[in-house]
Design a protein around this motif. Sequence first.
Motif, PDB file in Angstrom:
ATOM      1  N   PHE A  39       0.826  -1.208   0.000  1.00 30.92           N
ATOM      2  CA  PHE A  39       0.000   0.000   0.000  1.00 30.92           C
ATOM      3  C   PHE A  39       0.859   1.257   0.000  1.00 30.92           C
ATOM      4  O   PHE A  39       1.864   1.348   0.697  1.00 30.92           O
ATOM      5  CB  PHE A  39      -0.908   0.021   1.237  1.00 30.92           C
ATOM      6  CG  PHE A  39      -1.472   1.393   1.538  1.00 30.92           C
ATOM      7  CD1 PHE A  39      -2.524   1.893   0.788  1.00 30.92           C
ATOM      8  CD2 PHE A  39      -0.925   2.179   2.547  1.00 30.92           C
ATOM      9  CE1 PHE A  39      -3.028   3.165   1.050  1.00 30.92           C
ATOM     10  CE2 PHE A  39      -1.422   3.441   2.816  1.00 30.92           C
ATOM     11  CZ  PHE A  39      -2.481   3.936   2.067  1.00 30.92           C
ATOM     12  N   ALA A  40       0.438   2.240  -0.783  1.00 30.52           N
ATOM     13  CA  ALA A  40       1.025   3.580  -0.746  1.00 30.52           C
ATOM     14  C   ALA A  40      -0.086   4.563  -1.098  1.00 30.52           C
ATOM     15  O   ALA A  40      -0.945   4.269  -1.935  1.00 30.52           O
ATOM     16  CB  ALA A  40       2.172   3.706  -1.735  1.00 30.52           C
ATOM     17  N   PRO A  41      -0.098   5.731  -0.459  1.00 31.13           N
ATOM     18  CA  PRO A  41      -1.138   6.708  -0.763  1.00 31.13           C
ATOM     19  C   PRO A  41      -0.946   7.294  -2.150  1.00 31.13           C
ATOM     20  O   PRO A  41       0.177   7.325  -2.674  1.00 31.13           O
ATOM     21  CB  PRO A  41      -0.942   7.775   0.323  1.00 31.13           C
ATOM     22  CG  PRO A  41       0.515   7.682   0.660  1.00 31.13           C
ATOM     23  CD  PRO A  41       0.847   6.216   0.553  1.00 31.13           C
ATOM     24  N   PRO A  42      -2.007   7.777  -2.789  1.00 35.81           N
ATOM     25  CA  PRO A  42      -1.864   8.413  -4.110  1.00 35.81           C
ATOM     26  C   PRO A  42      -1.026   9.682  -4.011  1.00 35.81           C
ATOM     27  O   PRO A  42      -1.049  10.386  -2.998  1.00 35.81           O
ATOM     28  CB  PRO A  42      -3.313   8.718  -4.506  1.00 35.81           C
ATOM     29  CG  PRO A  42      -4.083   8.743  -3.225  1.00 35.81           C
ATOM     30  CD  PRO A  42      -3.403   7.763  -2.327  1.00 35.81           C
ATOM     31  N   LEU A  43      -0.281   9.978  -5.082  1.00 36.25           N
ATOM     32  CA  LEU A  43       0.620  11.128  -5.087  1.00 36.25           C
ATOM     33  C   LEU A  43       0.030  12.339  -5.783  1.00 36.25           C
ATOM     34  O   LEU A  43       0.725  13.327  -6.012  1.00 36.25           O
ATOM     35  CB  LEU A  43       1.938  10.741  -5.774  1.00 36.25           C
ATOM     36  CG  LEU A  43       2.731   9.598  -5.137  1.00 36.25           C
ATOM     37  CD1 LEU A  43       3.975   9.305  -5.964  1.00 36.25           C
ATOM     38  CD2 LEU A  43       3.113   9.922  -3.698  1.00 36.25           C
ATOM     39  N   ALA A  44      -1.265  12.290  -6.110  1.00 35.92           N
ATOM     40  CA  ALA A  44      -1.878  13.372  -6.872  1.00 35.92           C
ATOM     41  C   ALA A  44      -1.869  14.693  -6.112  1.00 35.92           C
ATOM     42  O   ALA A  44      -1.762  15.762  -6.702  1.00 35.92           O
ATOM     43  CB  ALA A  44      -3.308  13.005  -7.262  1.00 35.92           C
ATOM     44  N   ASN A  45      -1.985  14.625  -4.779  1.00 30.96           N
ATOM     45  CA  ASN A  45      -2.038  15.827  -3.959  1.00 30.96           C
ATOM     46  C   ASN A  45      -1.027  15.677  -2.821  1.00 30.96           C
ATOM     47  O   ASN A  45      -1.285  14.980  -1.846  1.00 30.96           O
ATOM     48  CB  ASN A  45      -3.453  16.034  -3.413  1.00 30.96           C
ATOM     49  CG  ASN A  45      -3.572  17.273  -2.545  1.00 30.96           C
ATOM     50  OD1 ASN A  45      -2.596  17.999  -2.343  1.00 30.96           O
ATOM     51  ND2 ASN A  45      -4.758  17.525  -2.035  1.00 30.96           N
ATOM     52  N   PHE A  46       0.130  16.328  -2.949  1.00 30.58           N
ATOM     53  CA  PHE A  46       1.179  16.182  -1.950  1.00 30.58           C
ATOM     54  C   PHE A  46       0.729  16.605  -0.555  1.00 30.58           C
ATOM     55  O   PHE A  46       1.212  16.082   0.445  1.00 30.58           O
ATOM     56  CB  PHE A  46       2.416  16.986  -2.357  1.00 30.58           C
ATOM     57  CG  PHE A  46       3.281  16.292  -3.376  1.00 30.58           C
ATOM     58  CD1 PHE A  46       3.038  14.984  -3.749  1.00 30.58           C
ATOM     59  CD2 PHE A  46       4.344  16.953  -3.967  1.00 30.58           C
ATOM     60  CE1 PHE A  46       3.828  14.331  -4.682  1.00 30.58           C
ATOM     61  CE2 PHE A  46       5.150  16.322  -4.907  1.00 30.58           C
ATOM     62  CZ  PHE A  46       4.887  15.003  -5.261  1.00 30.58           C
ATOM     63  N   GLU A  47      -0.184  17.568  -0.471  1.00 29.51           N
ATOM     64  CA  GLU A  47      -0.639  18.038   0.831  1.00 29.51           C
ATOM     65  C   GLU A  47      -1.382  16.953   1.599  1.00 29.51           C
ATOM     66  O   GLU A  47      -1.445  16.990   2.826  1.00 29.51           O
ATOM     67  CB  GLU A  47      -1.540  19.264   0.668  1.00 29.51           C
ATOM     68  CG  GLU A  47      -0.807  20.507   0.157  1.00 29.51           C
ATOM     69  CD  GLU A  47      -1.713  21.712   0.078  1.00 29.51           C
ATOM     70  OE1 GLU A  47      -2.909  21.586   0.444  1.00 29.51           O
ATOM     71  OE2 GLU A  47      -1.240  22.783  -0.349  1.00 29.51           O
TER      72      GLU A  47
END
Length: 312
Positions: free
Chosen positions: A77-85
Amino acid sequence: MSKSLRVAVLGPKGQCGSCVVDELLSRGHSVVGISRSPPKAWPKSGEYGGIPCDFSDIKGLSKILSDGGFDAVVSAFAPPLANFEAVYTLGVEGHGNIKMAILRSTYRGPFIIIGGAGSLYYKNGVQLCDDESFAFKHWYAWPDVHLDYMSTRMFDHGQRAFGTFIRTFKWARSNRENPGWFSWMFRPFANWFLRSAKKTLTHRNTVGLIFCSRAALTMWEGVQETKWSFLSPPWQLRDKGIRTGKYEVHVDDTAGSAEYGIDNGIYNEDMAVAIVDEVENNKLTHKHWTCTGPIGLKDCTHQVLDLALSGV
């Protein structure tokens, strides 16, 4: 290996997860990919199936893990990188939800979590992500080939702005460290850019993925209810490489026994070999570890081929 295993891979589509699925299938294991929208079929031959599940659904994921008859579970699992905040928050919540689902399920087999390099310790007892000026000075020390890899990775993830930032960073560093005849003309801009880059690369949003992975490690330290192990990839992890099957394992502790991983790397394909070996052998239960292997082989292969084609 004496038998075929049934293995769940959380996050099968990412750069780490997809290599793990490939490696498992190549060894004759059965794989179930679990994510919000897992692939229904896999391009590599073998026994593969997908089960859709949003990791925010702790009860649903717990039931899948309880009823799946799994011999091992790997979390890529890794979070999406679309929104760095949002990366840090989404990452901590995701890892926390997975932990709760595992512990609330009846599954008690091996569970391997893939984290981040920031959790690795130097010999002075400081973790990489707590080092001074992280991550600017660590980027500055990267070889050109790894910056090229990172920029390509950002473009692959649709992060064109960050990919362009990395390419400009590489140019500005070269302008300062390897001046040419006309580099002095652009030196003011290069210095300005590097000052700006330092602010960007030390900002908490930019390093959110690294810090959420460190938080994931702290979630598991001391837990005895299940056979977890936590893999922090080396600092120069690369994908789209070559599977050599060669790697070295370094078990991490506050004395810096895995410091080697901070200055070295591995291809995802070889890291998958190490992960599946652990799935089969279970030698690192309750350990924090990294693995390193040969990198740069793909580039060398292309150079040799270019020379051969040019008749040199």
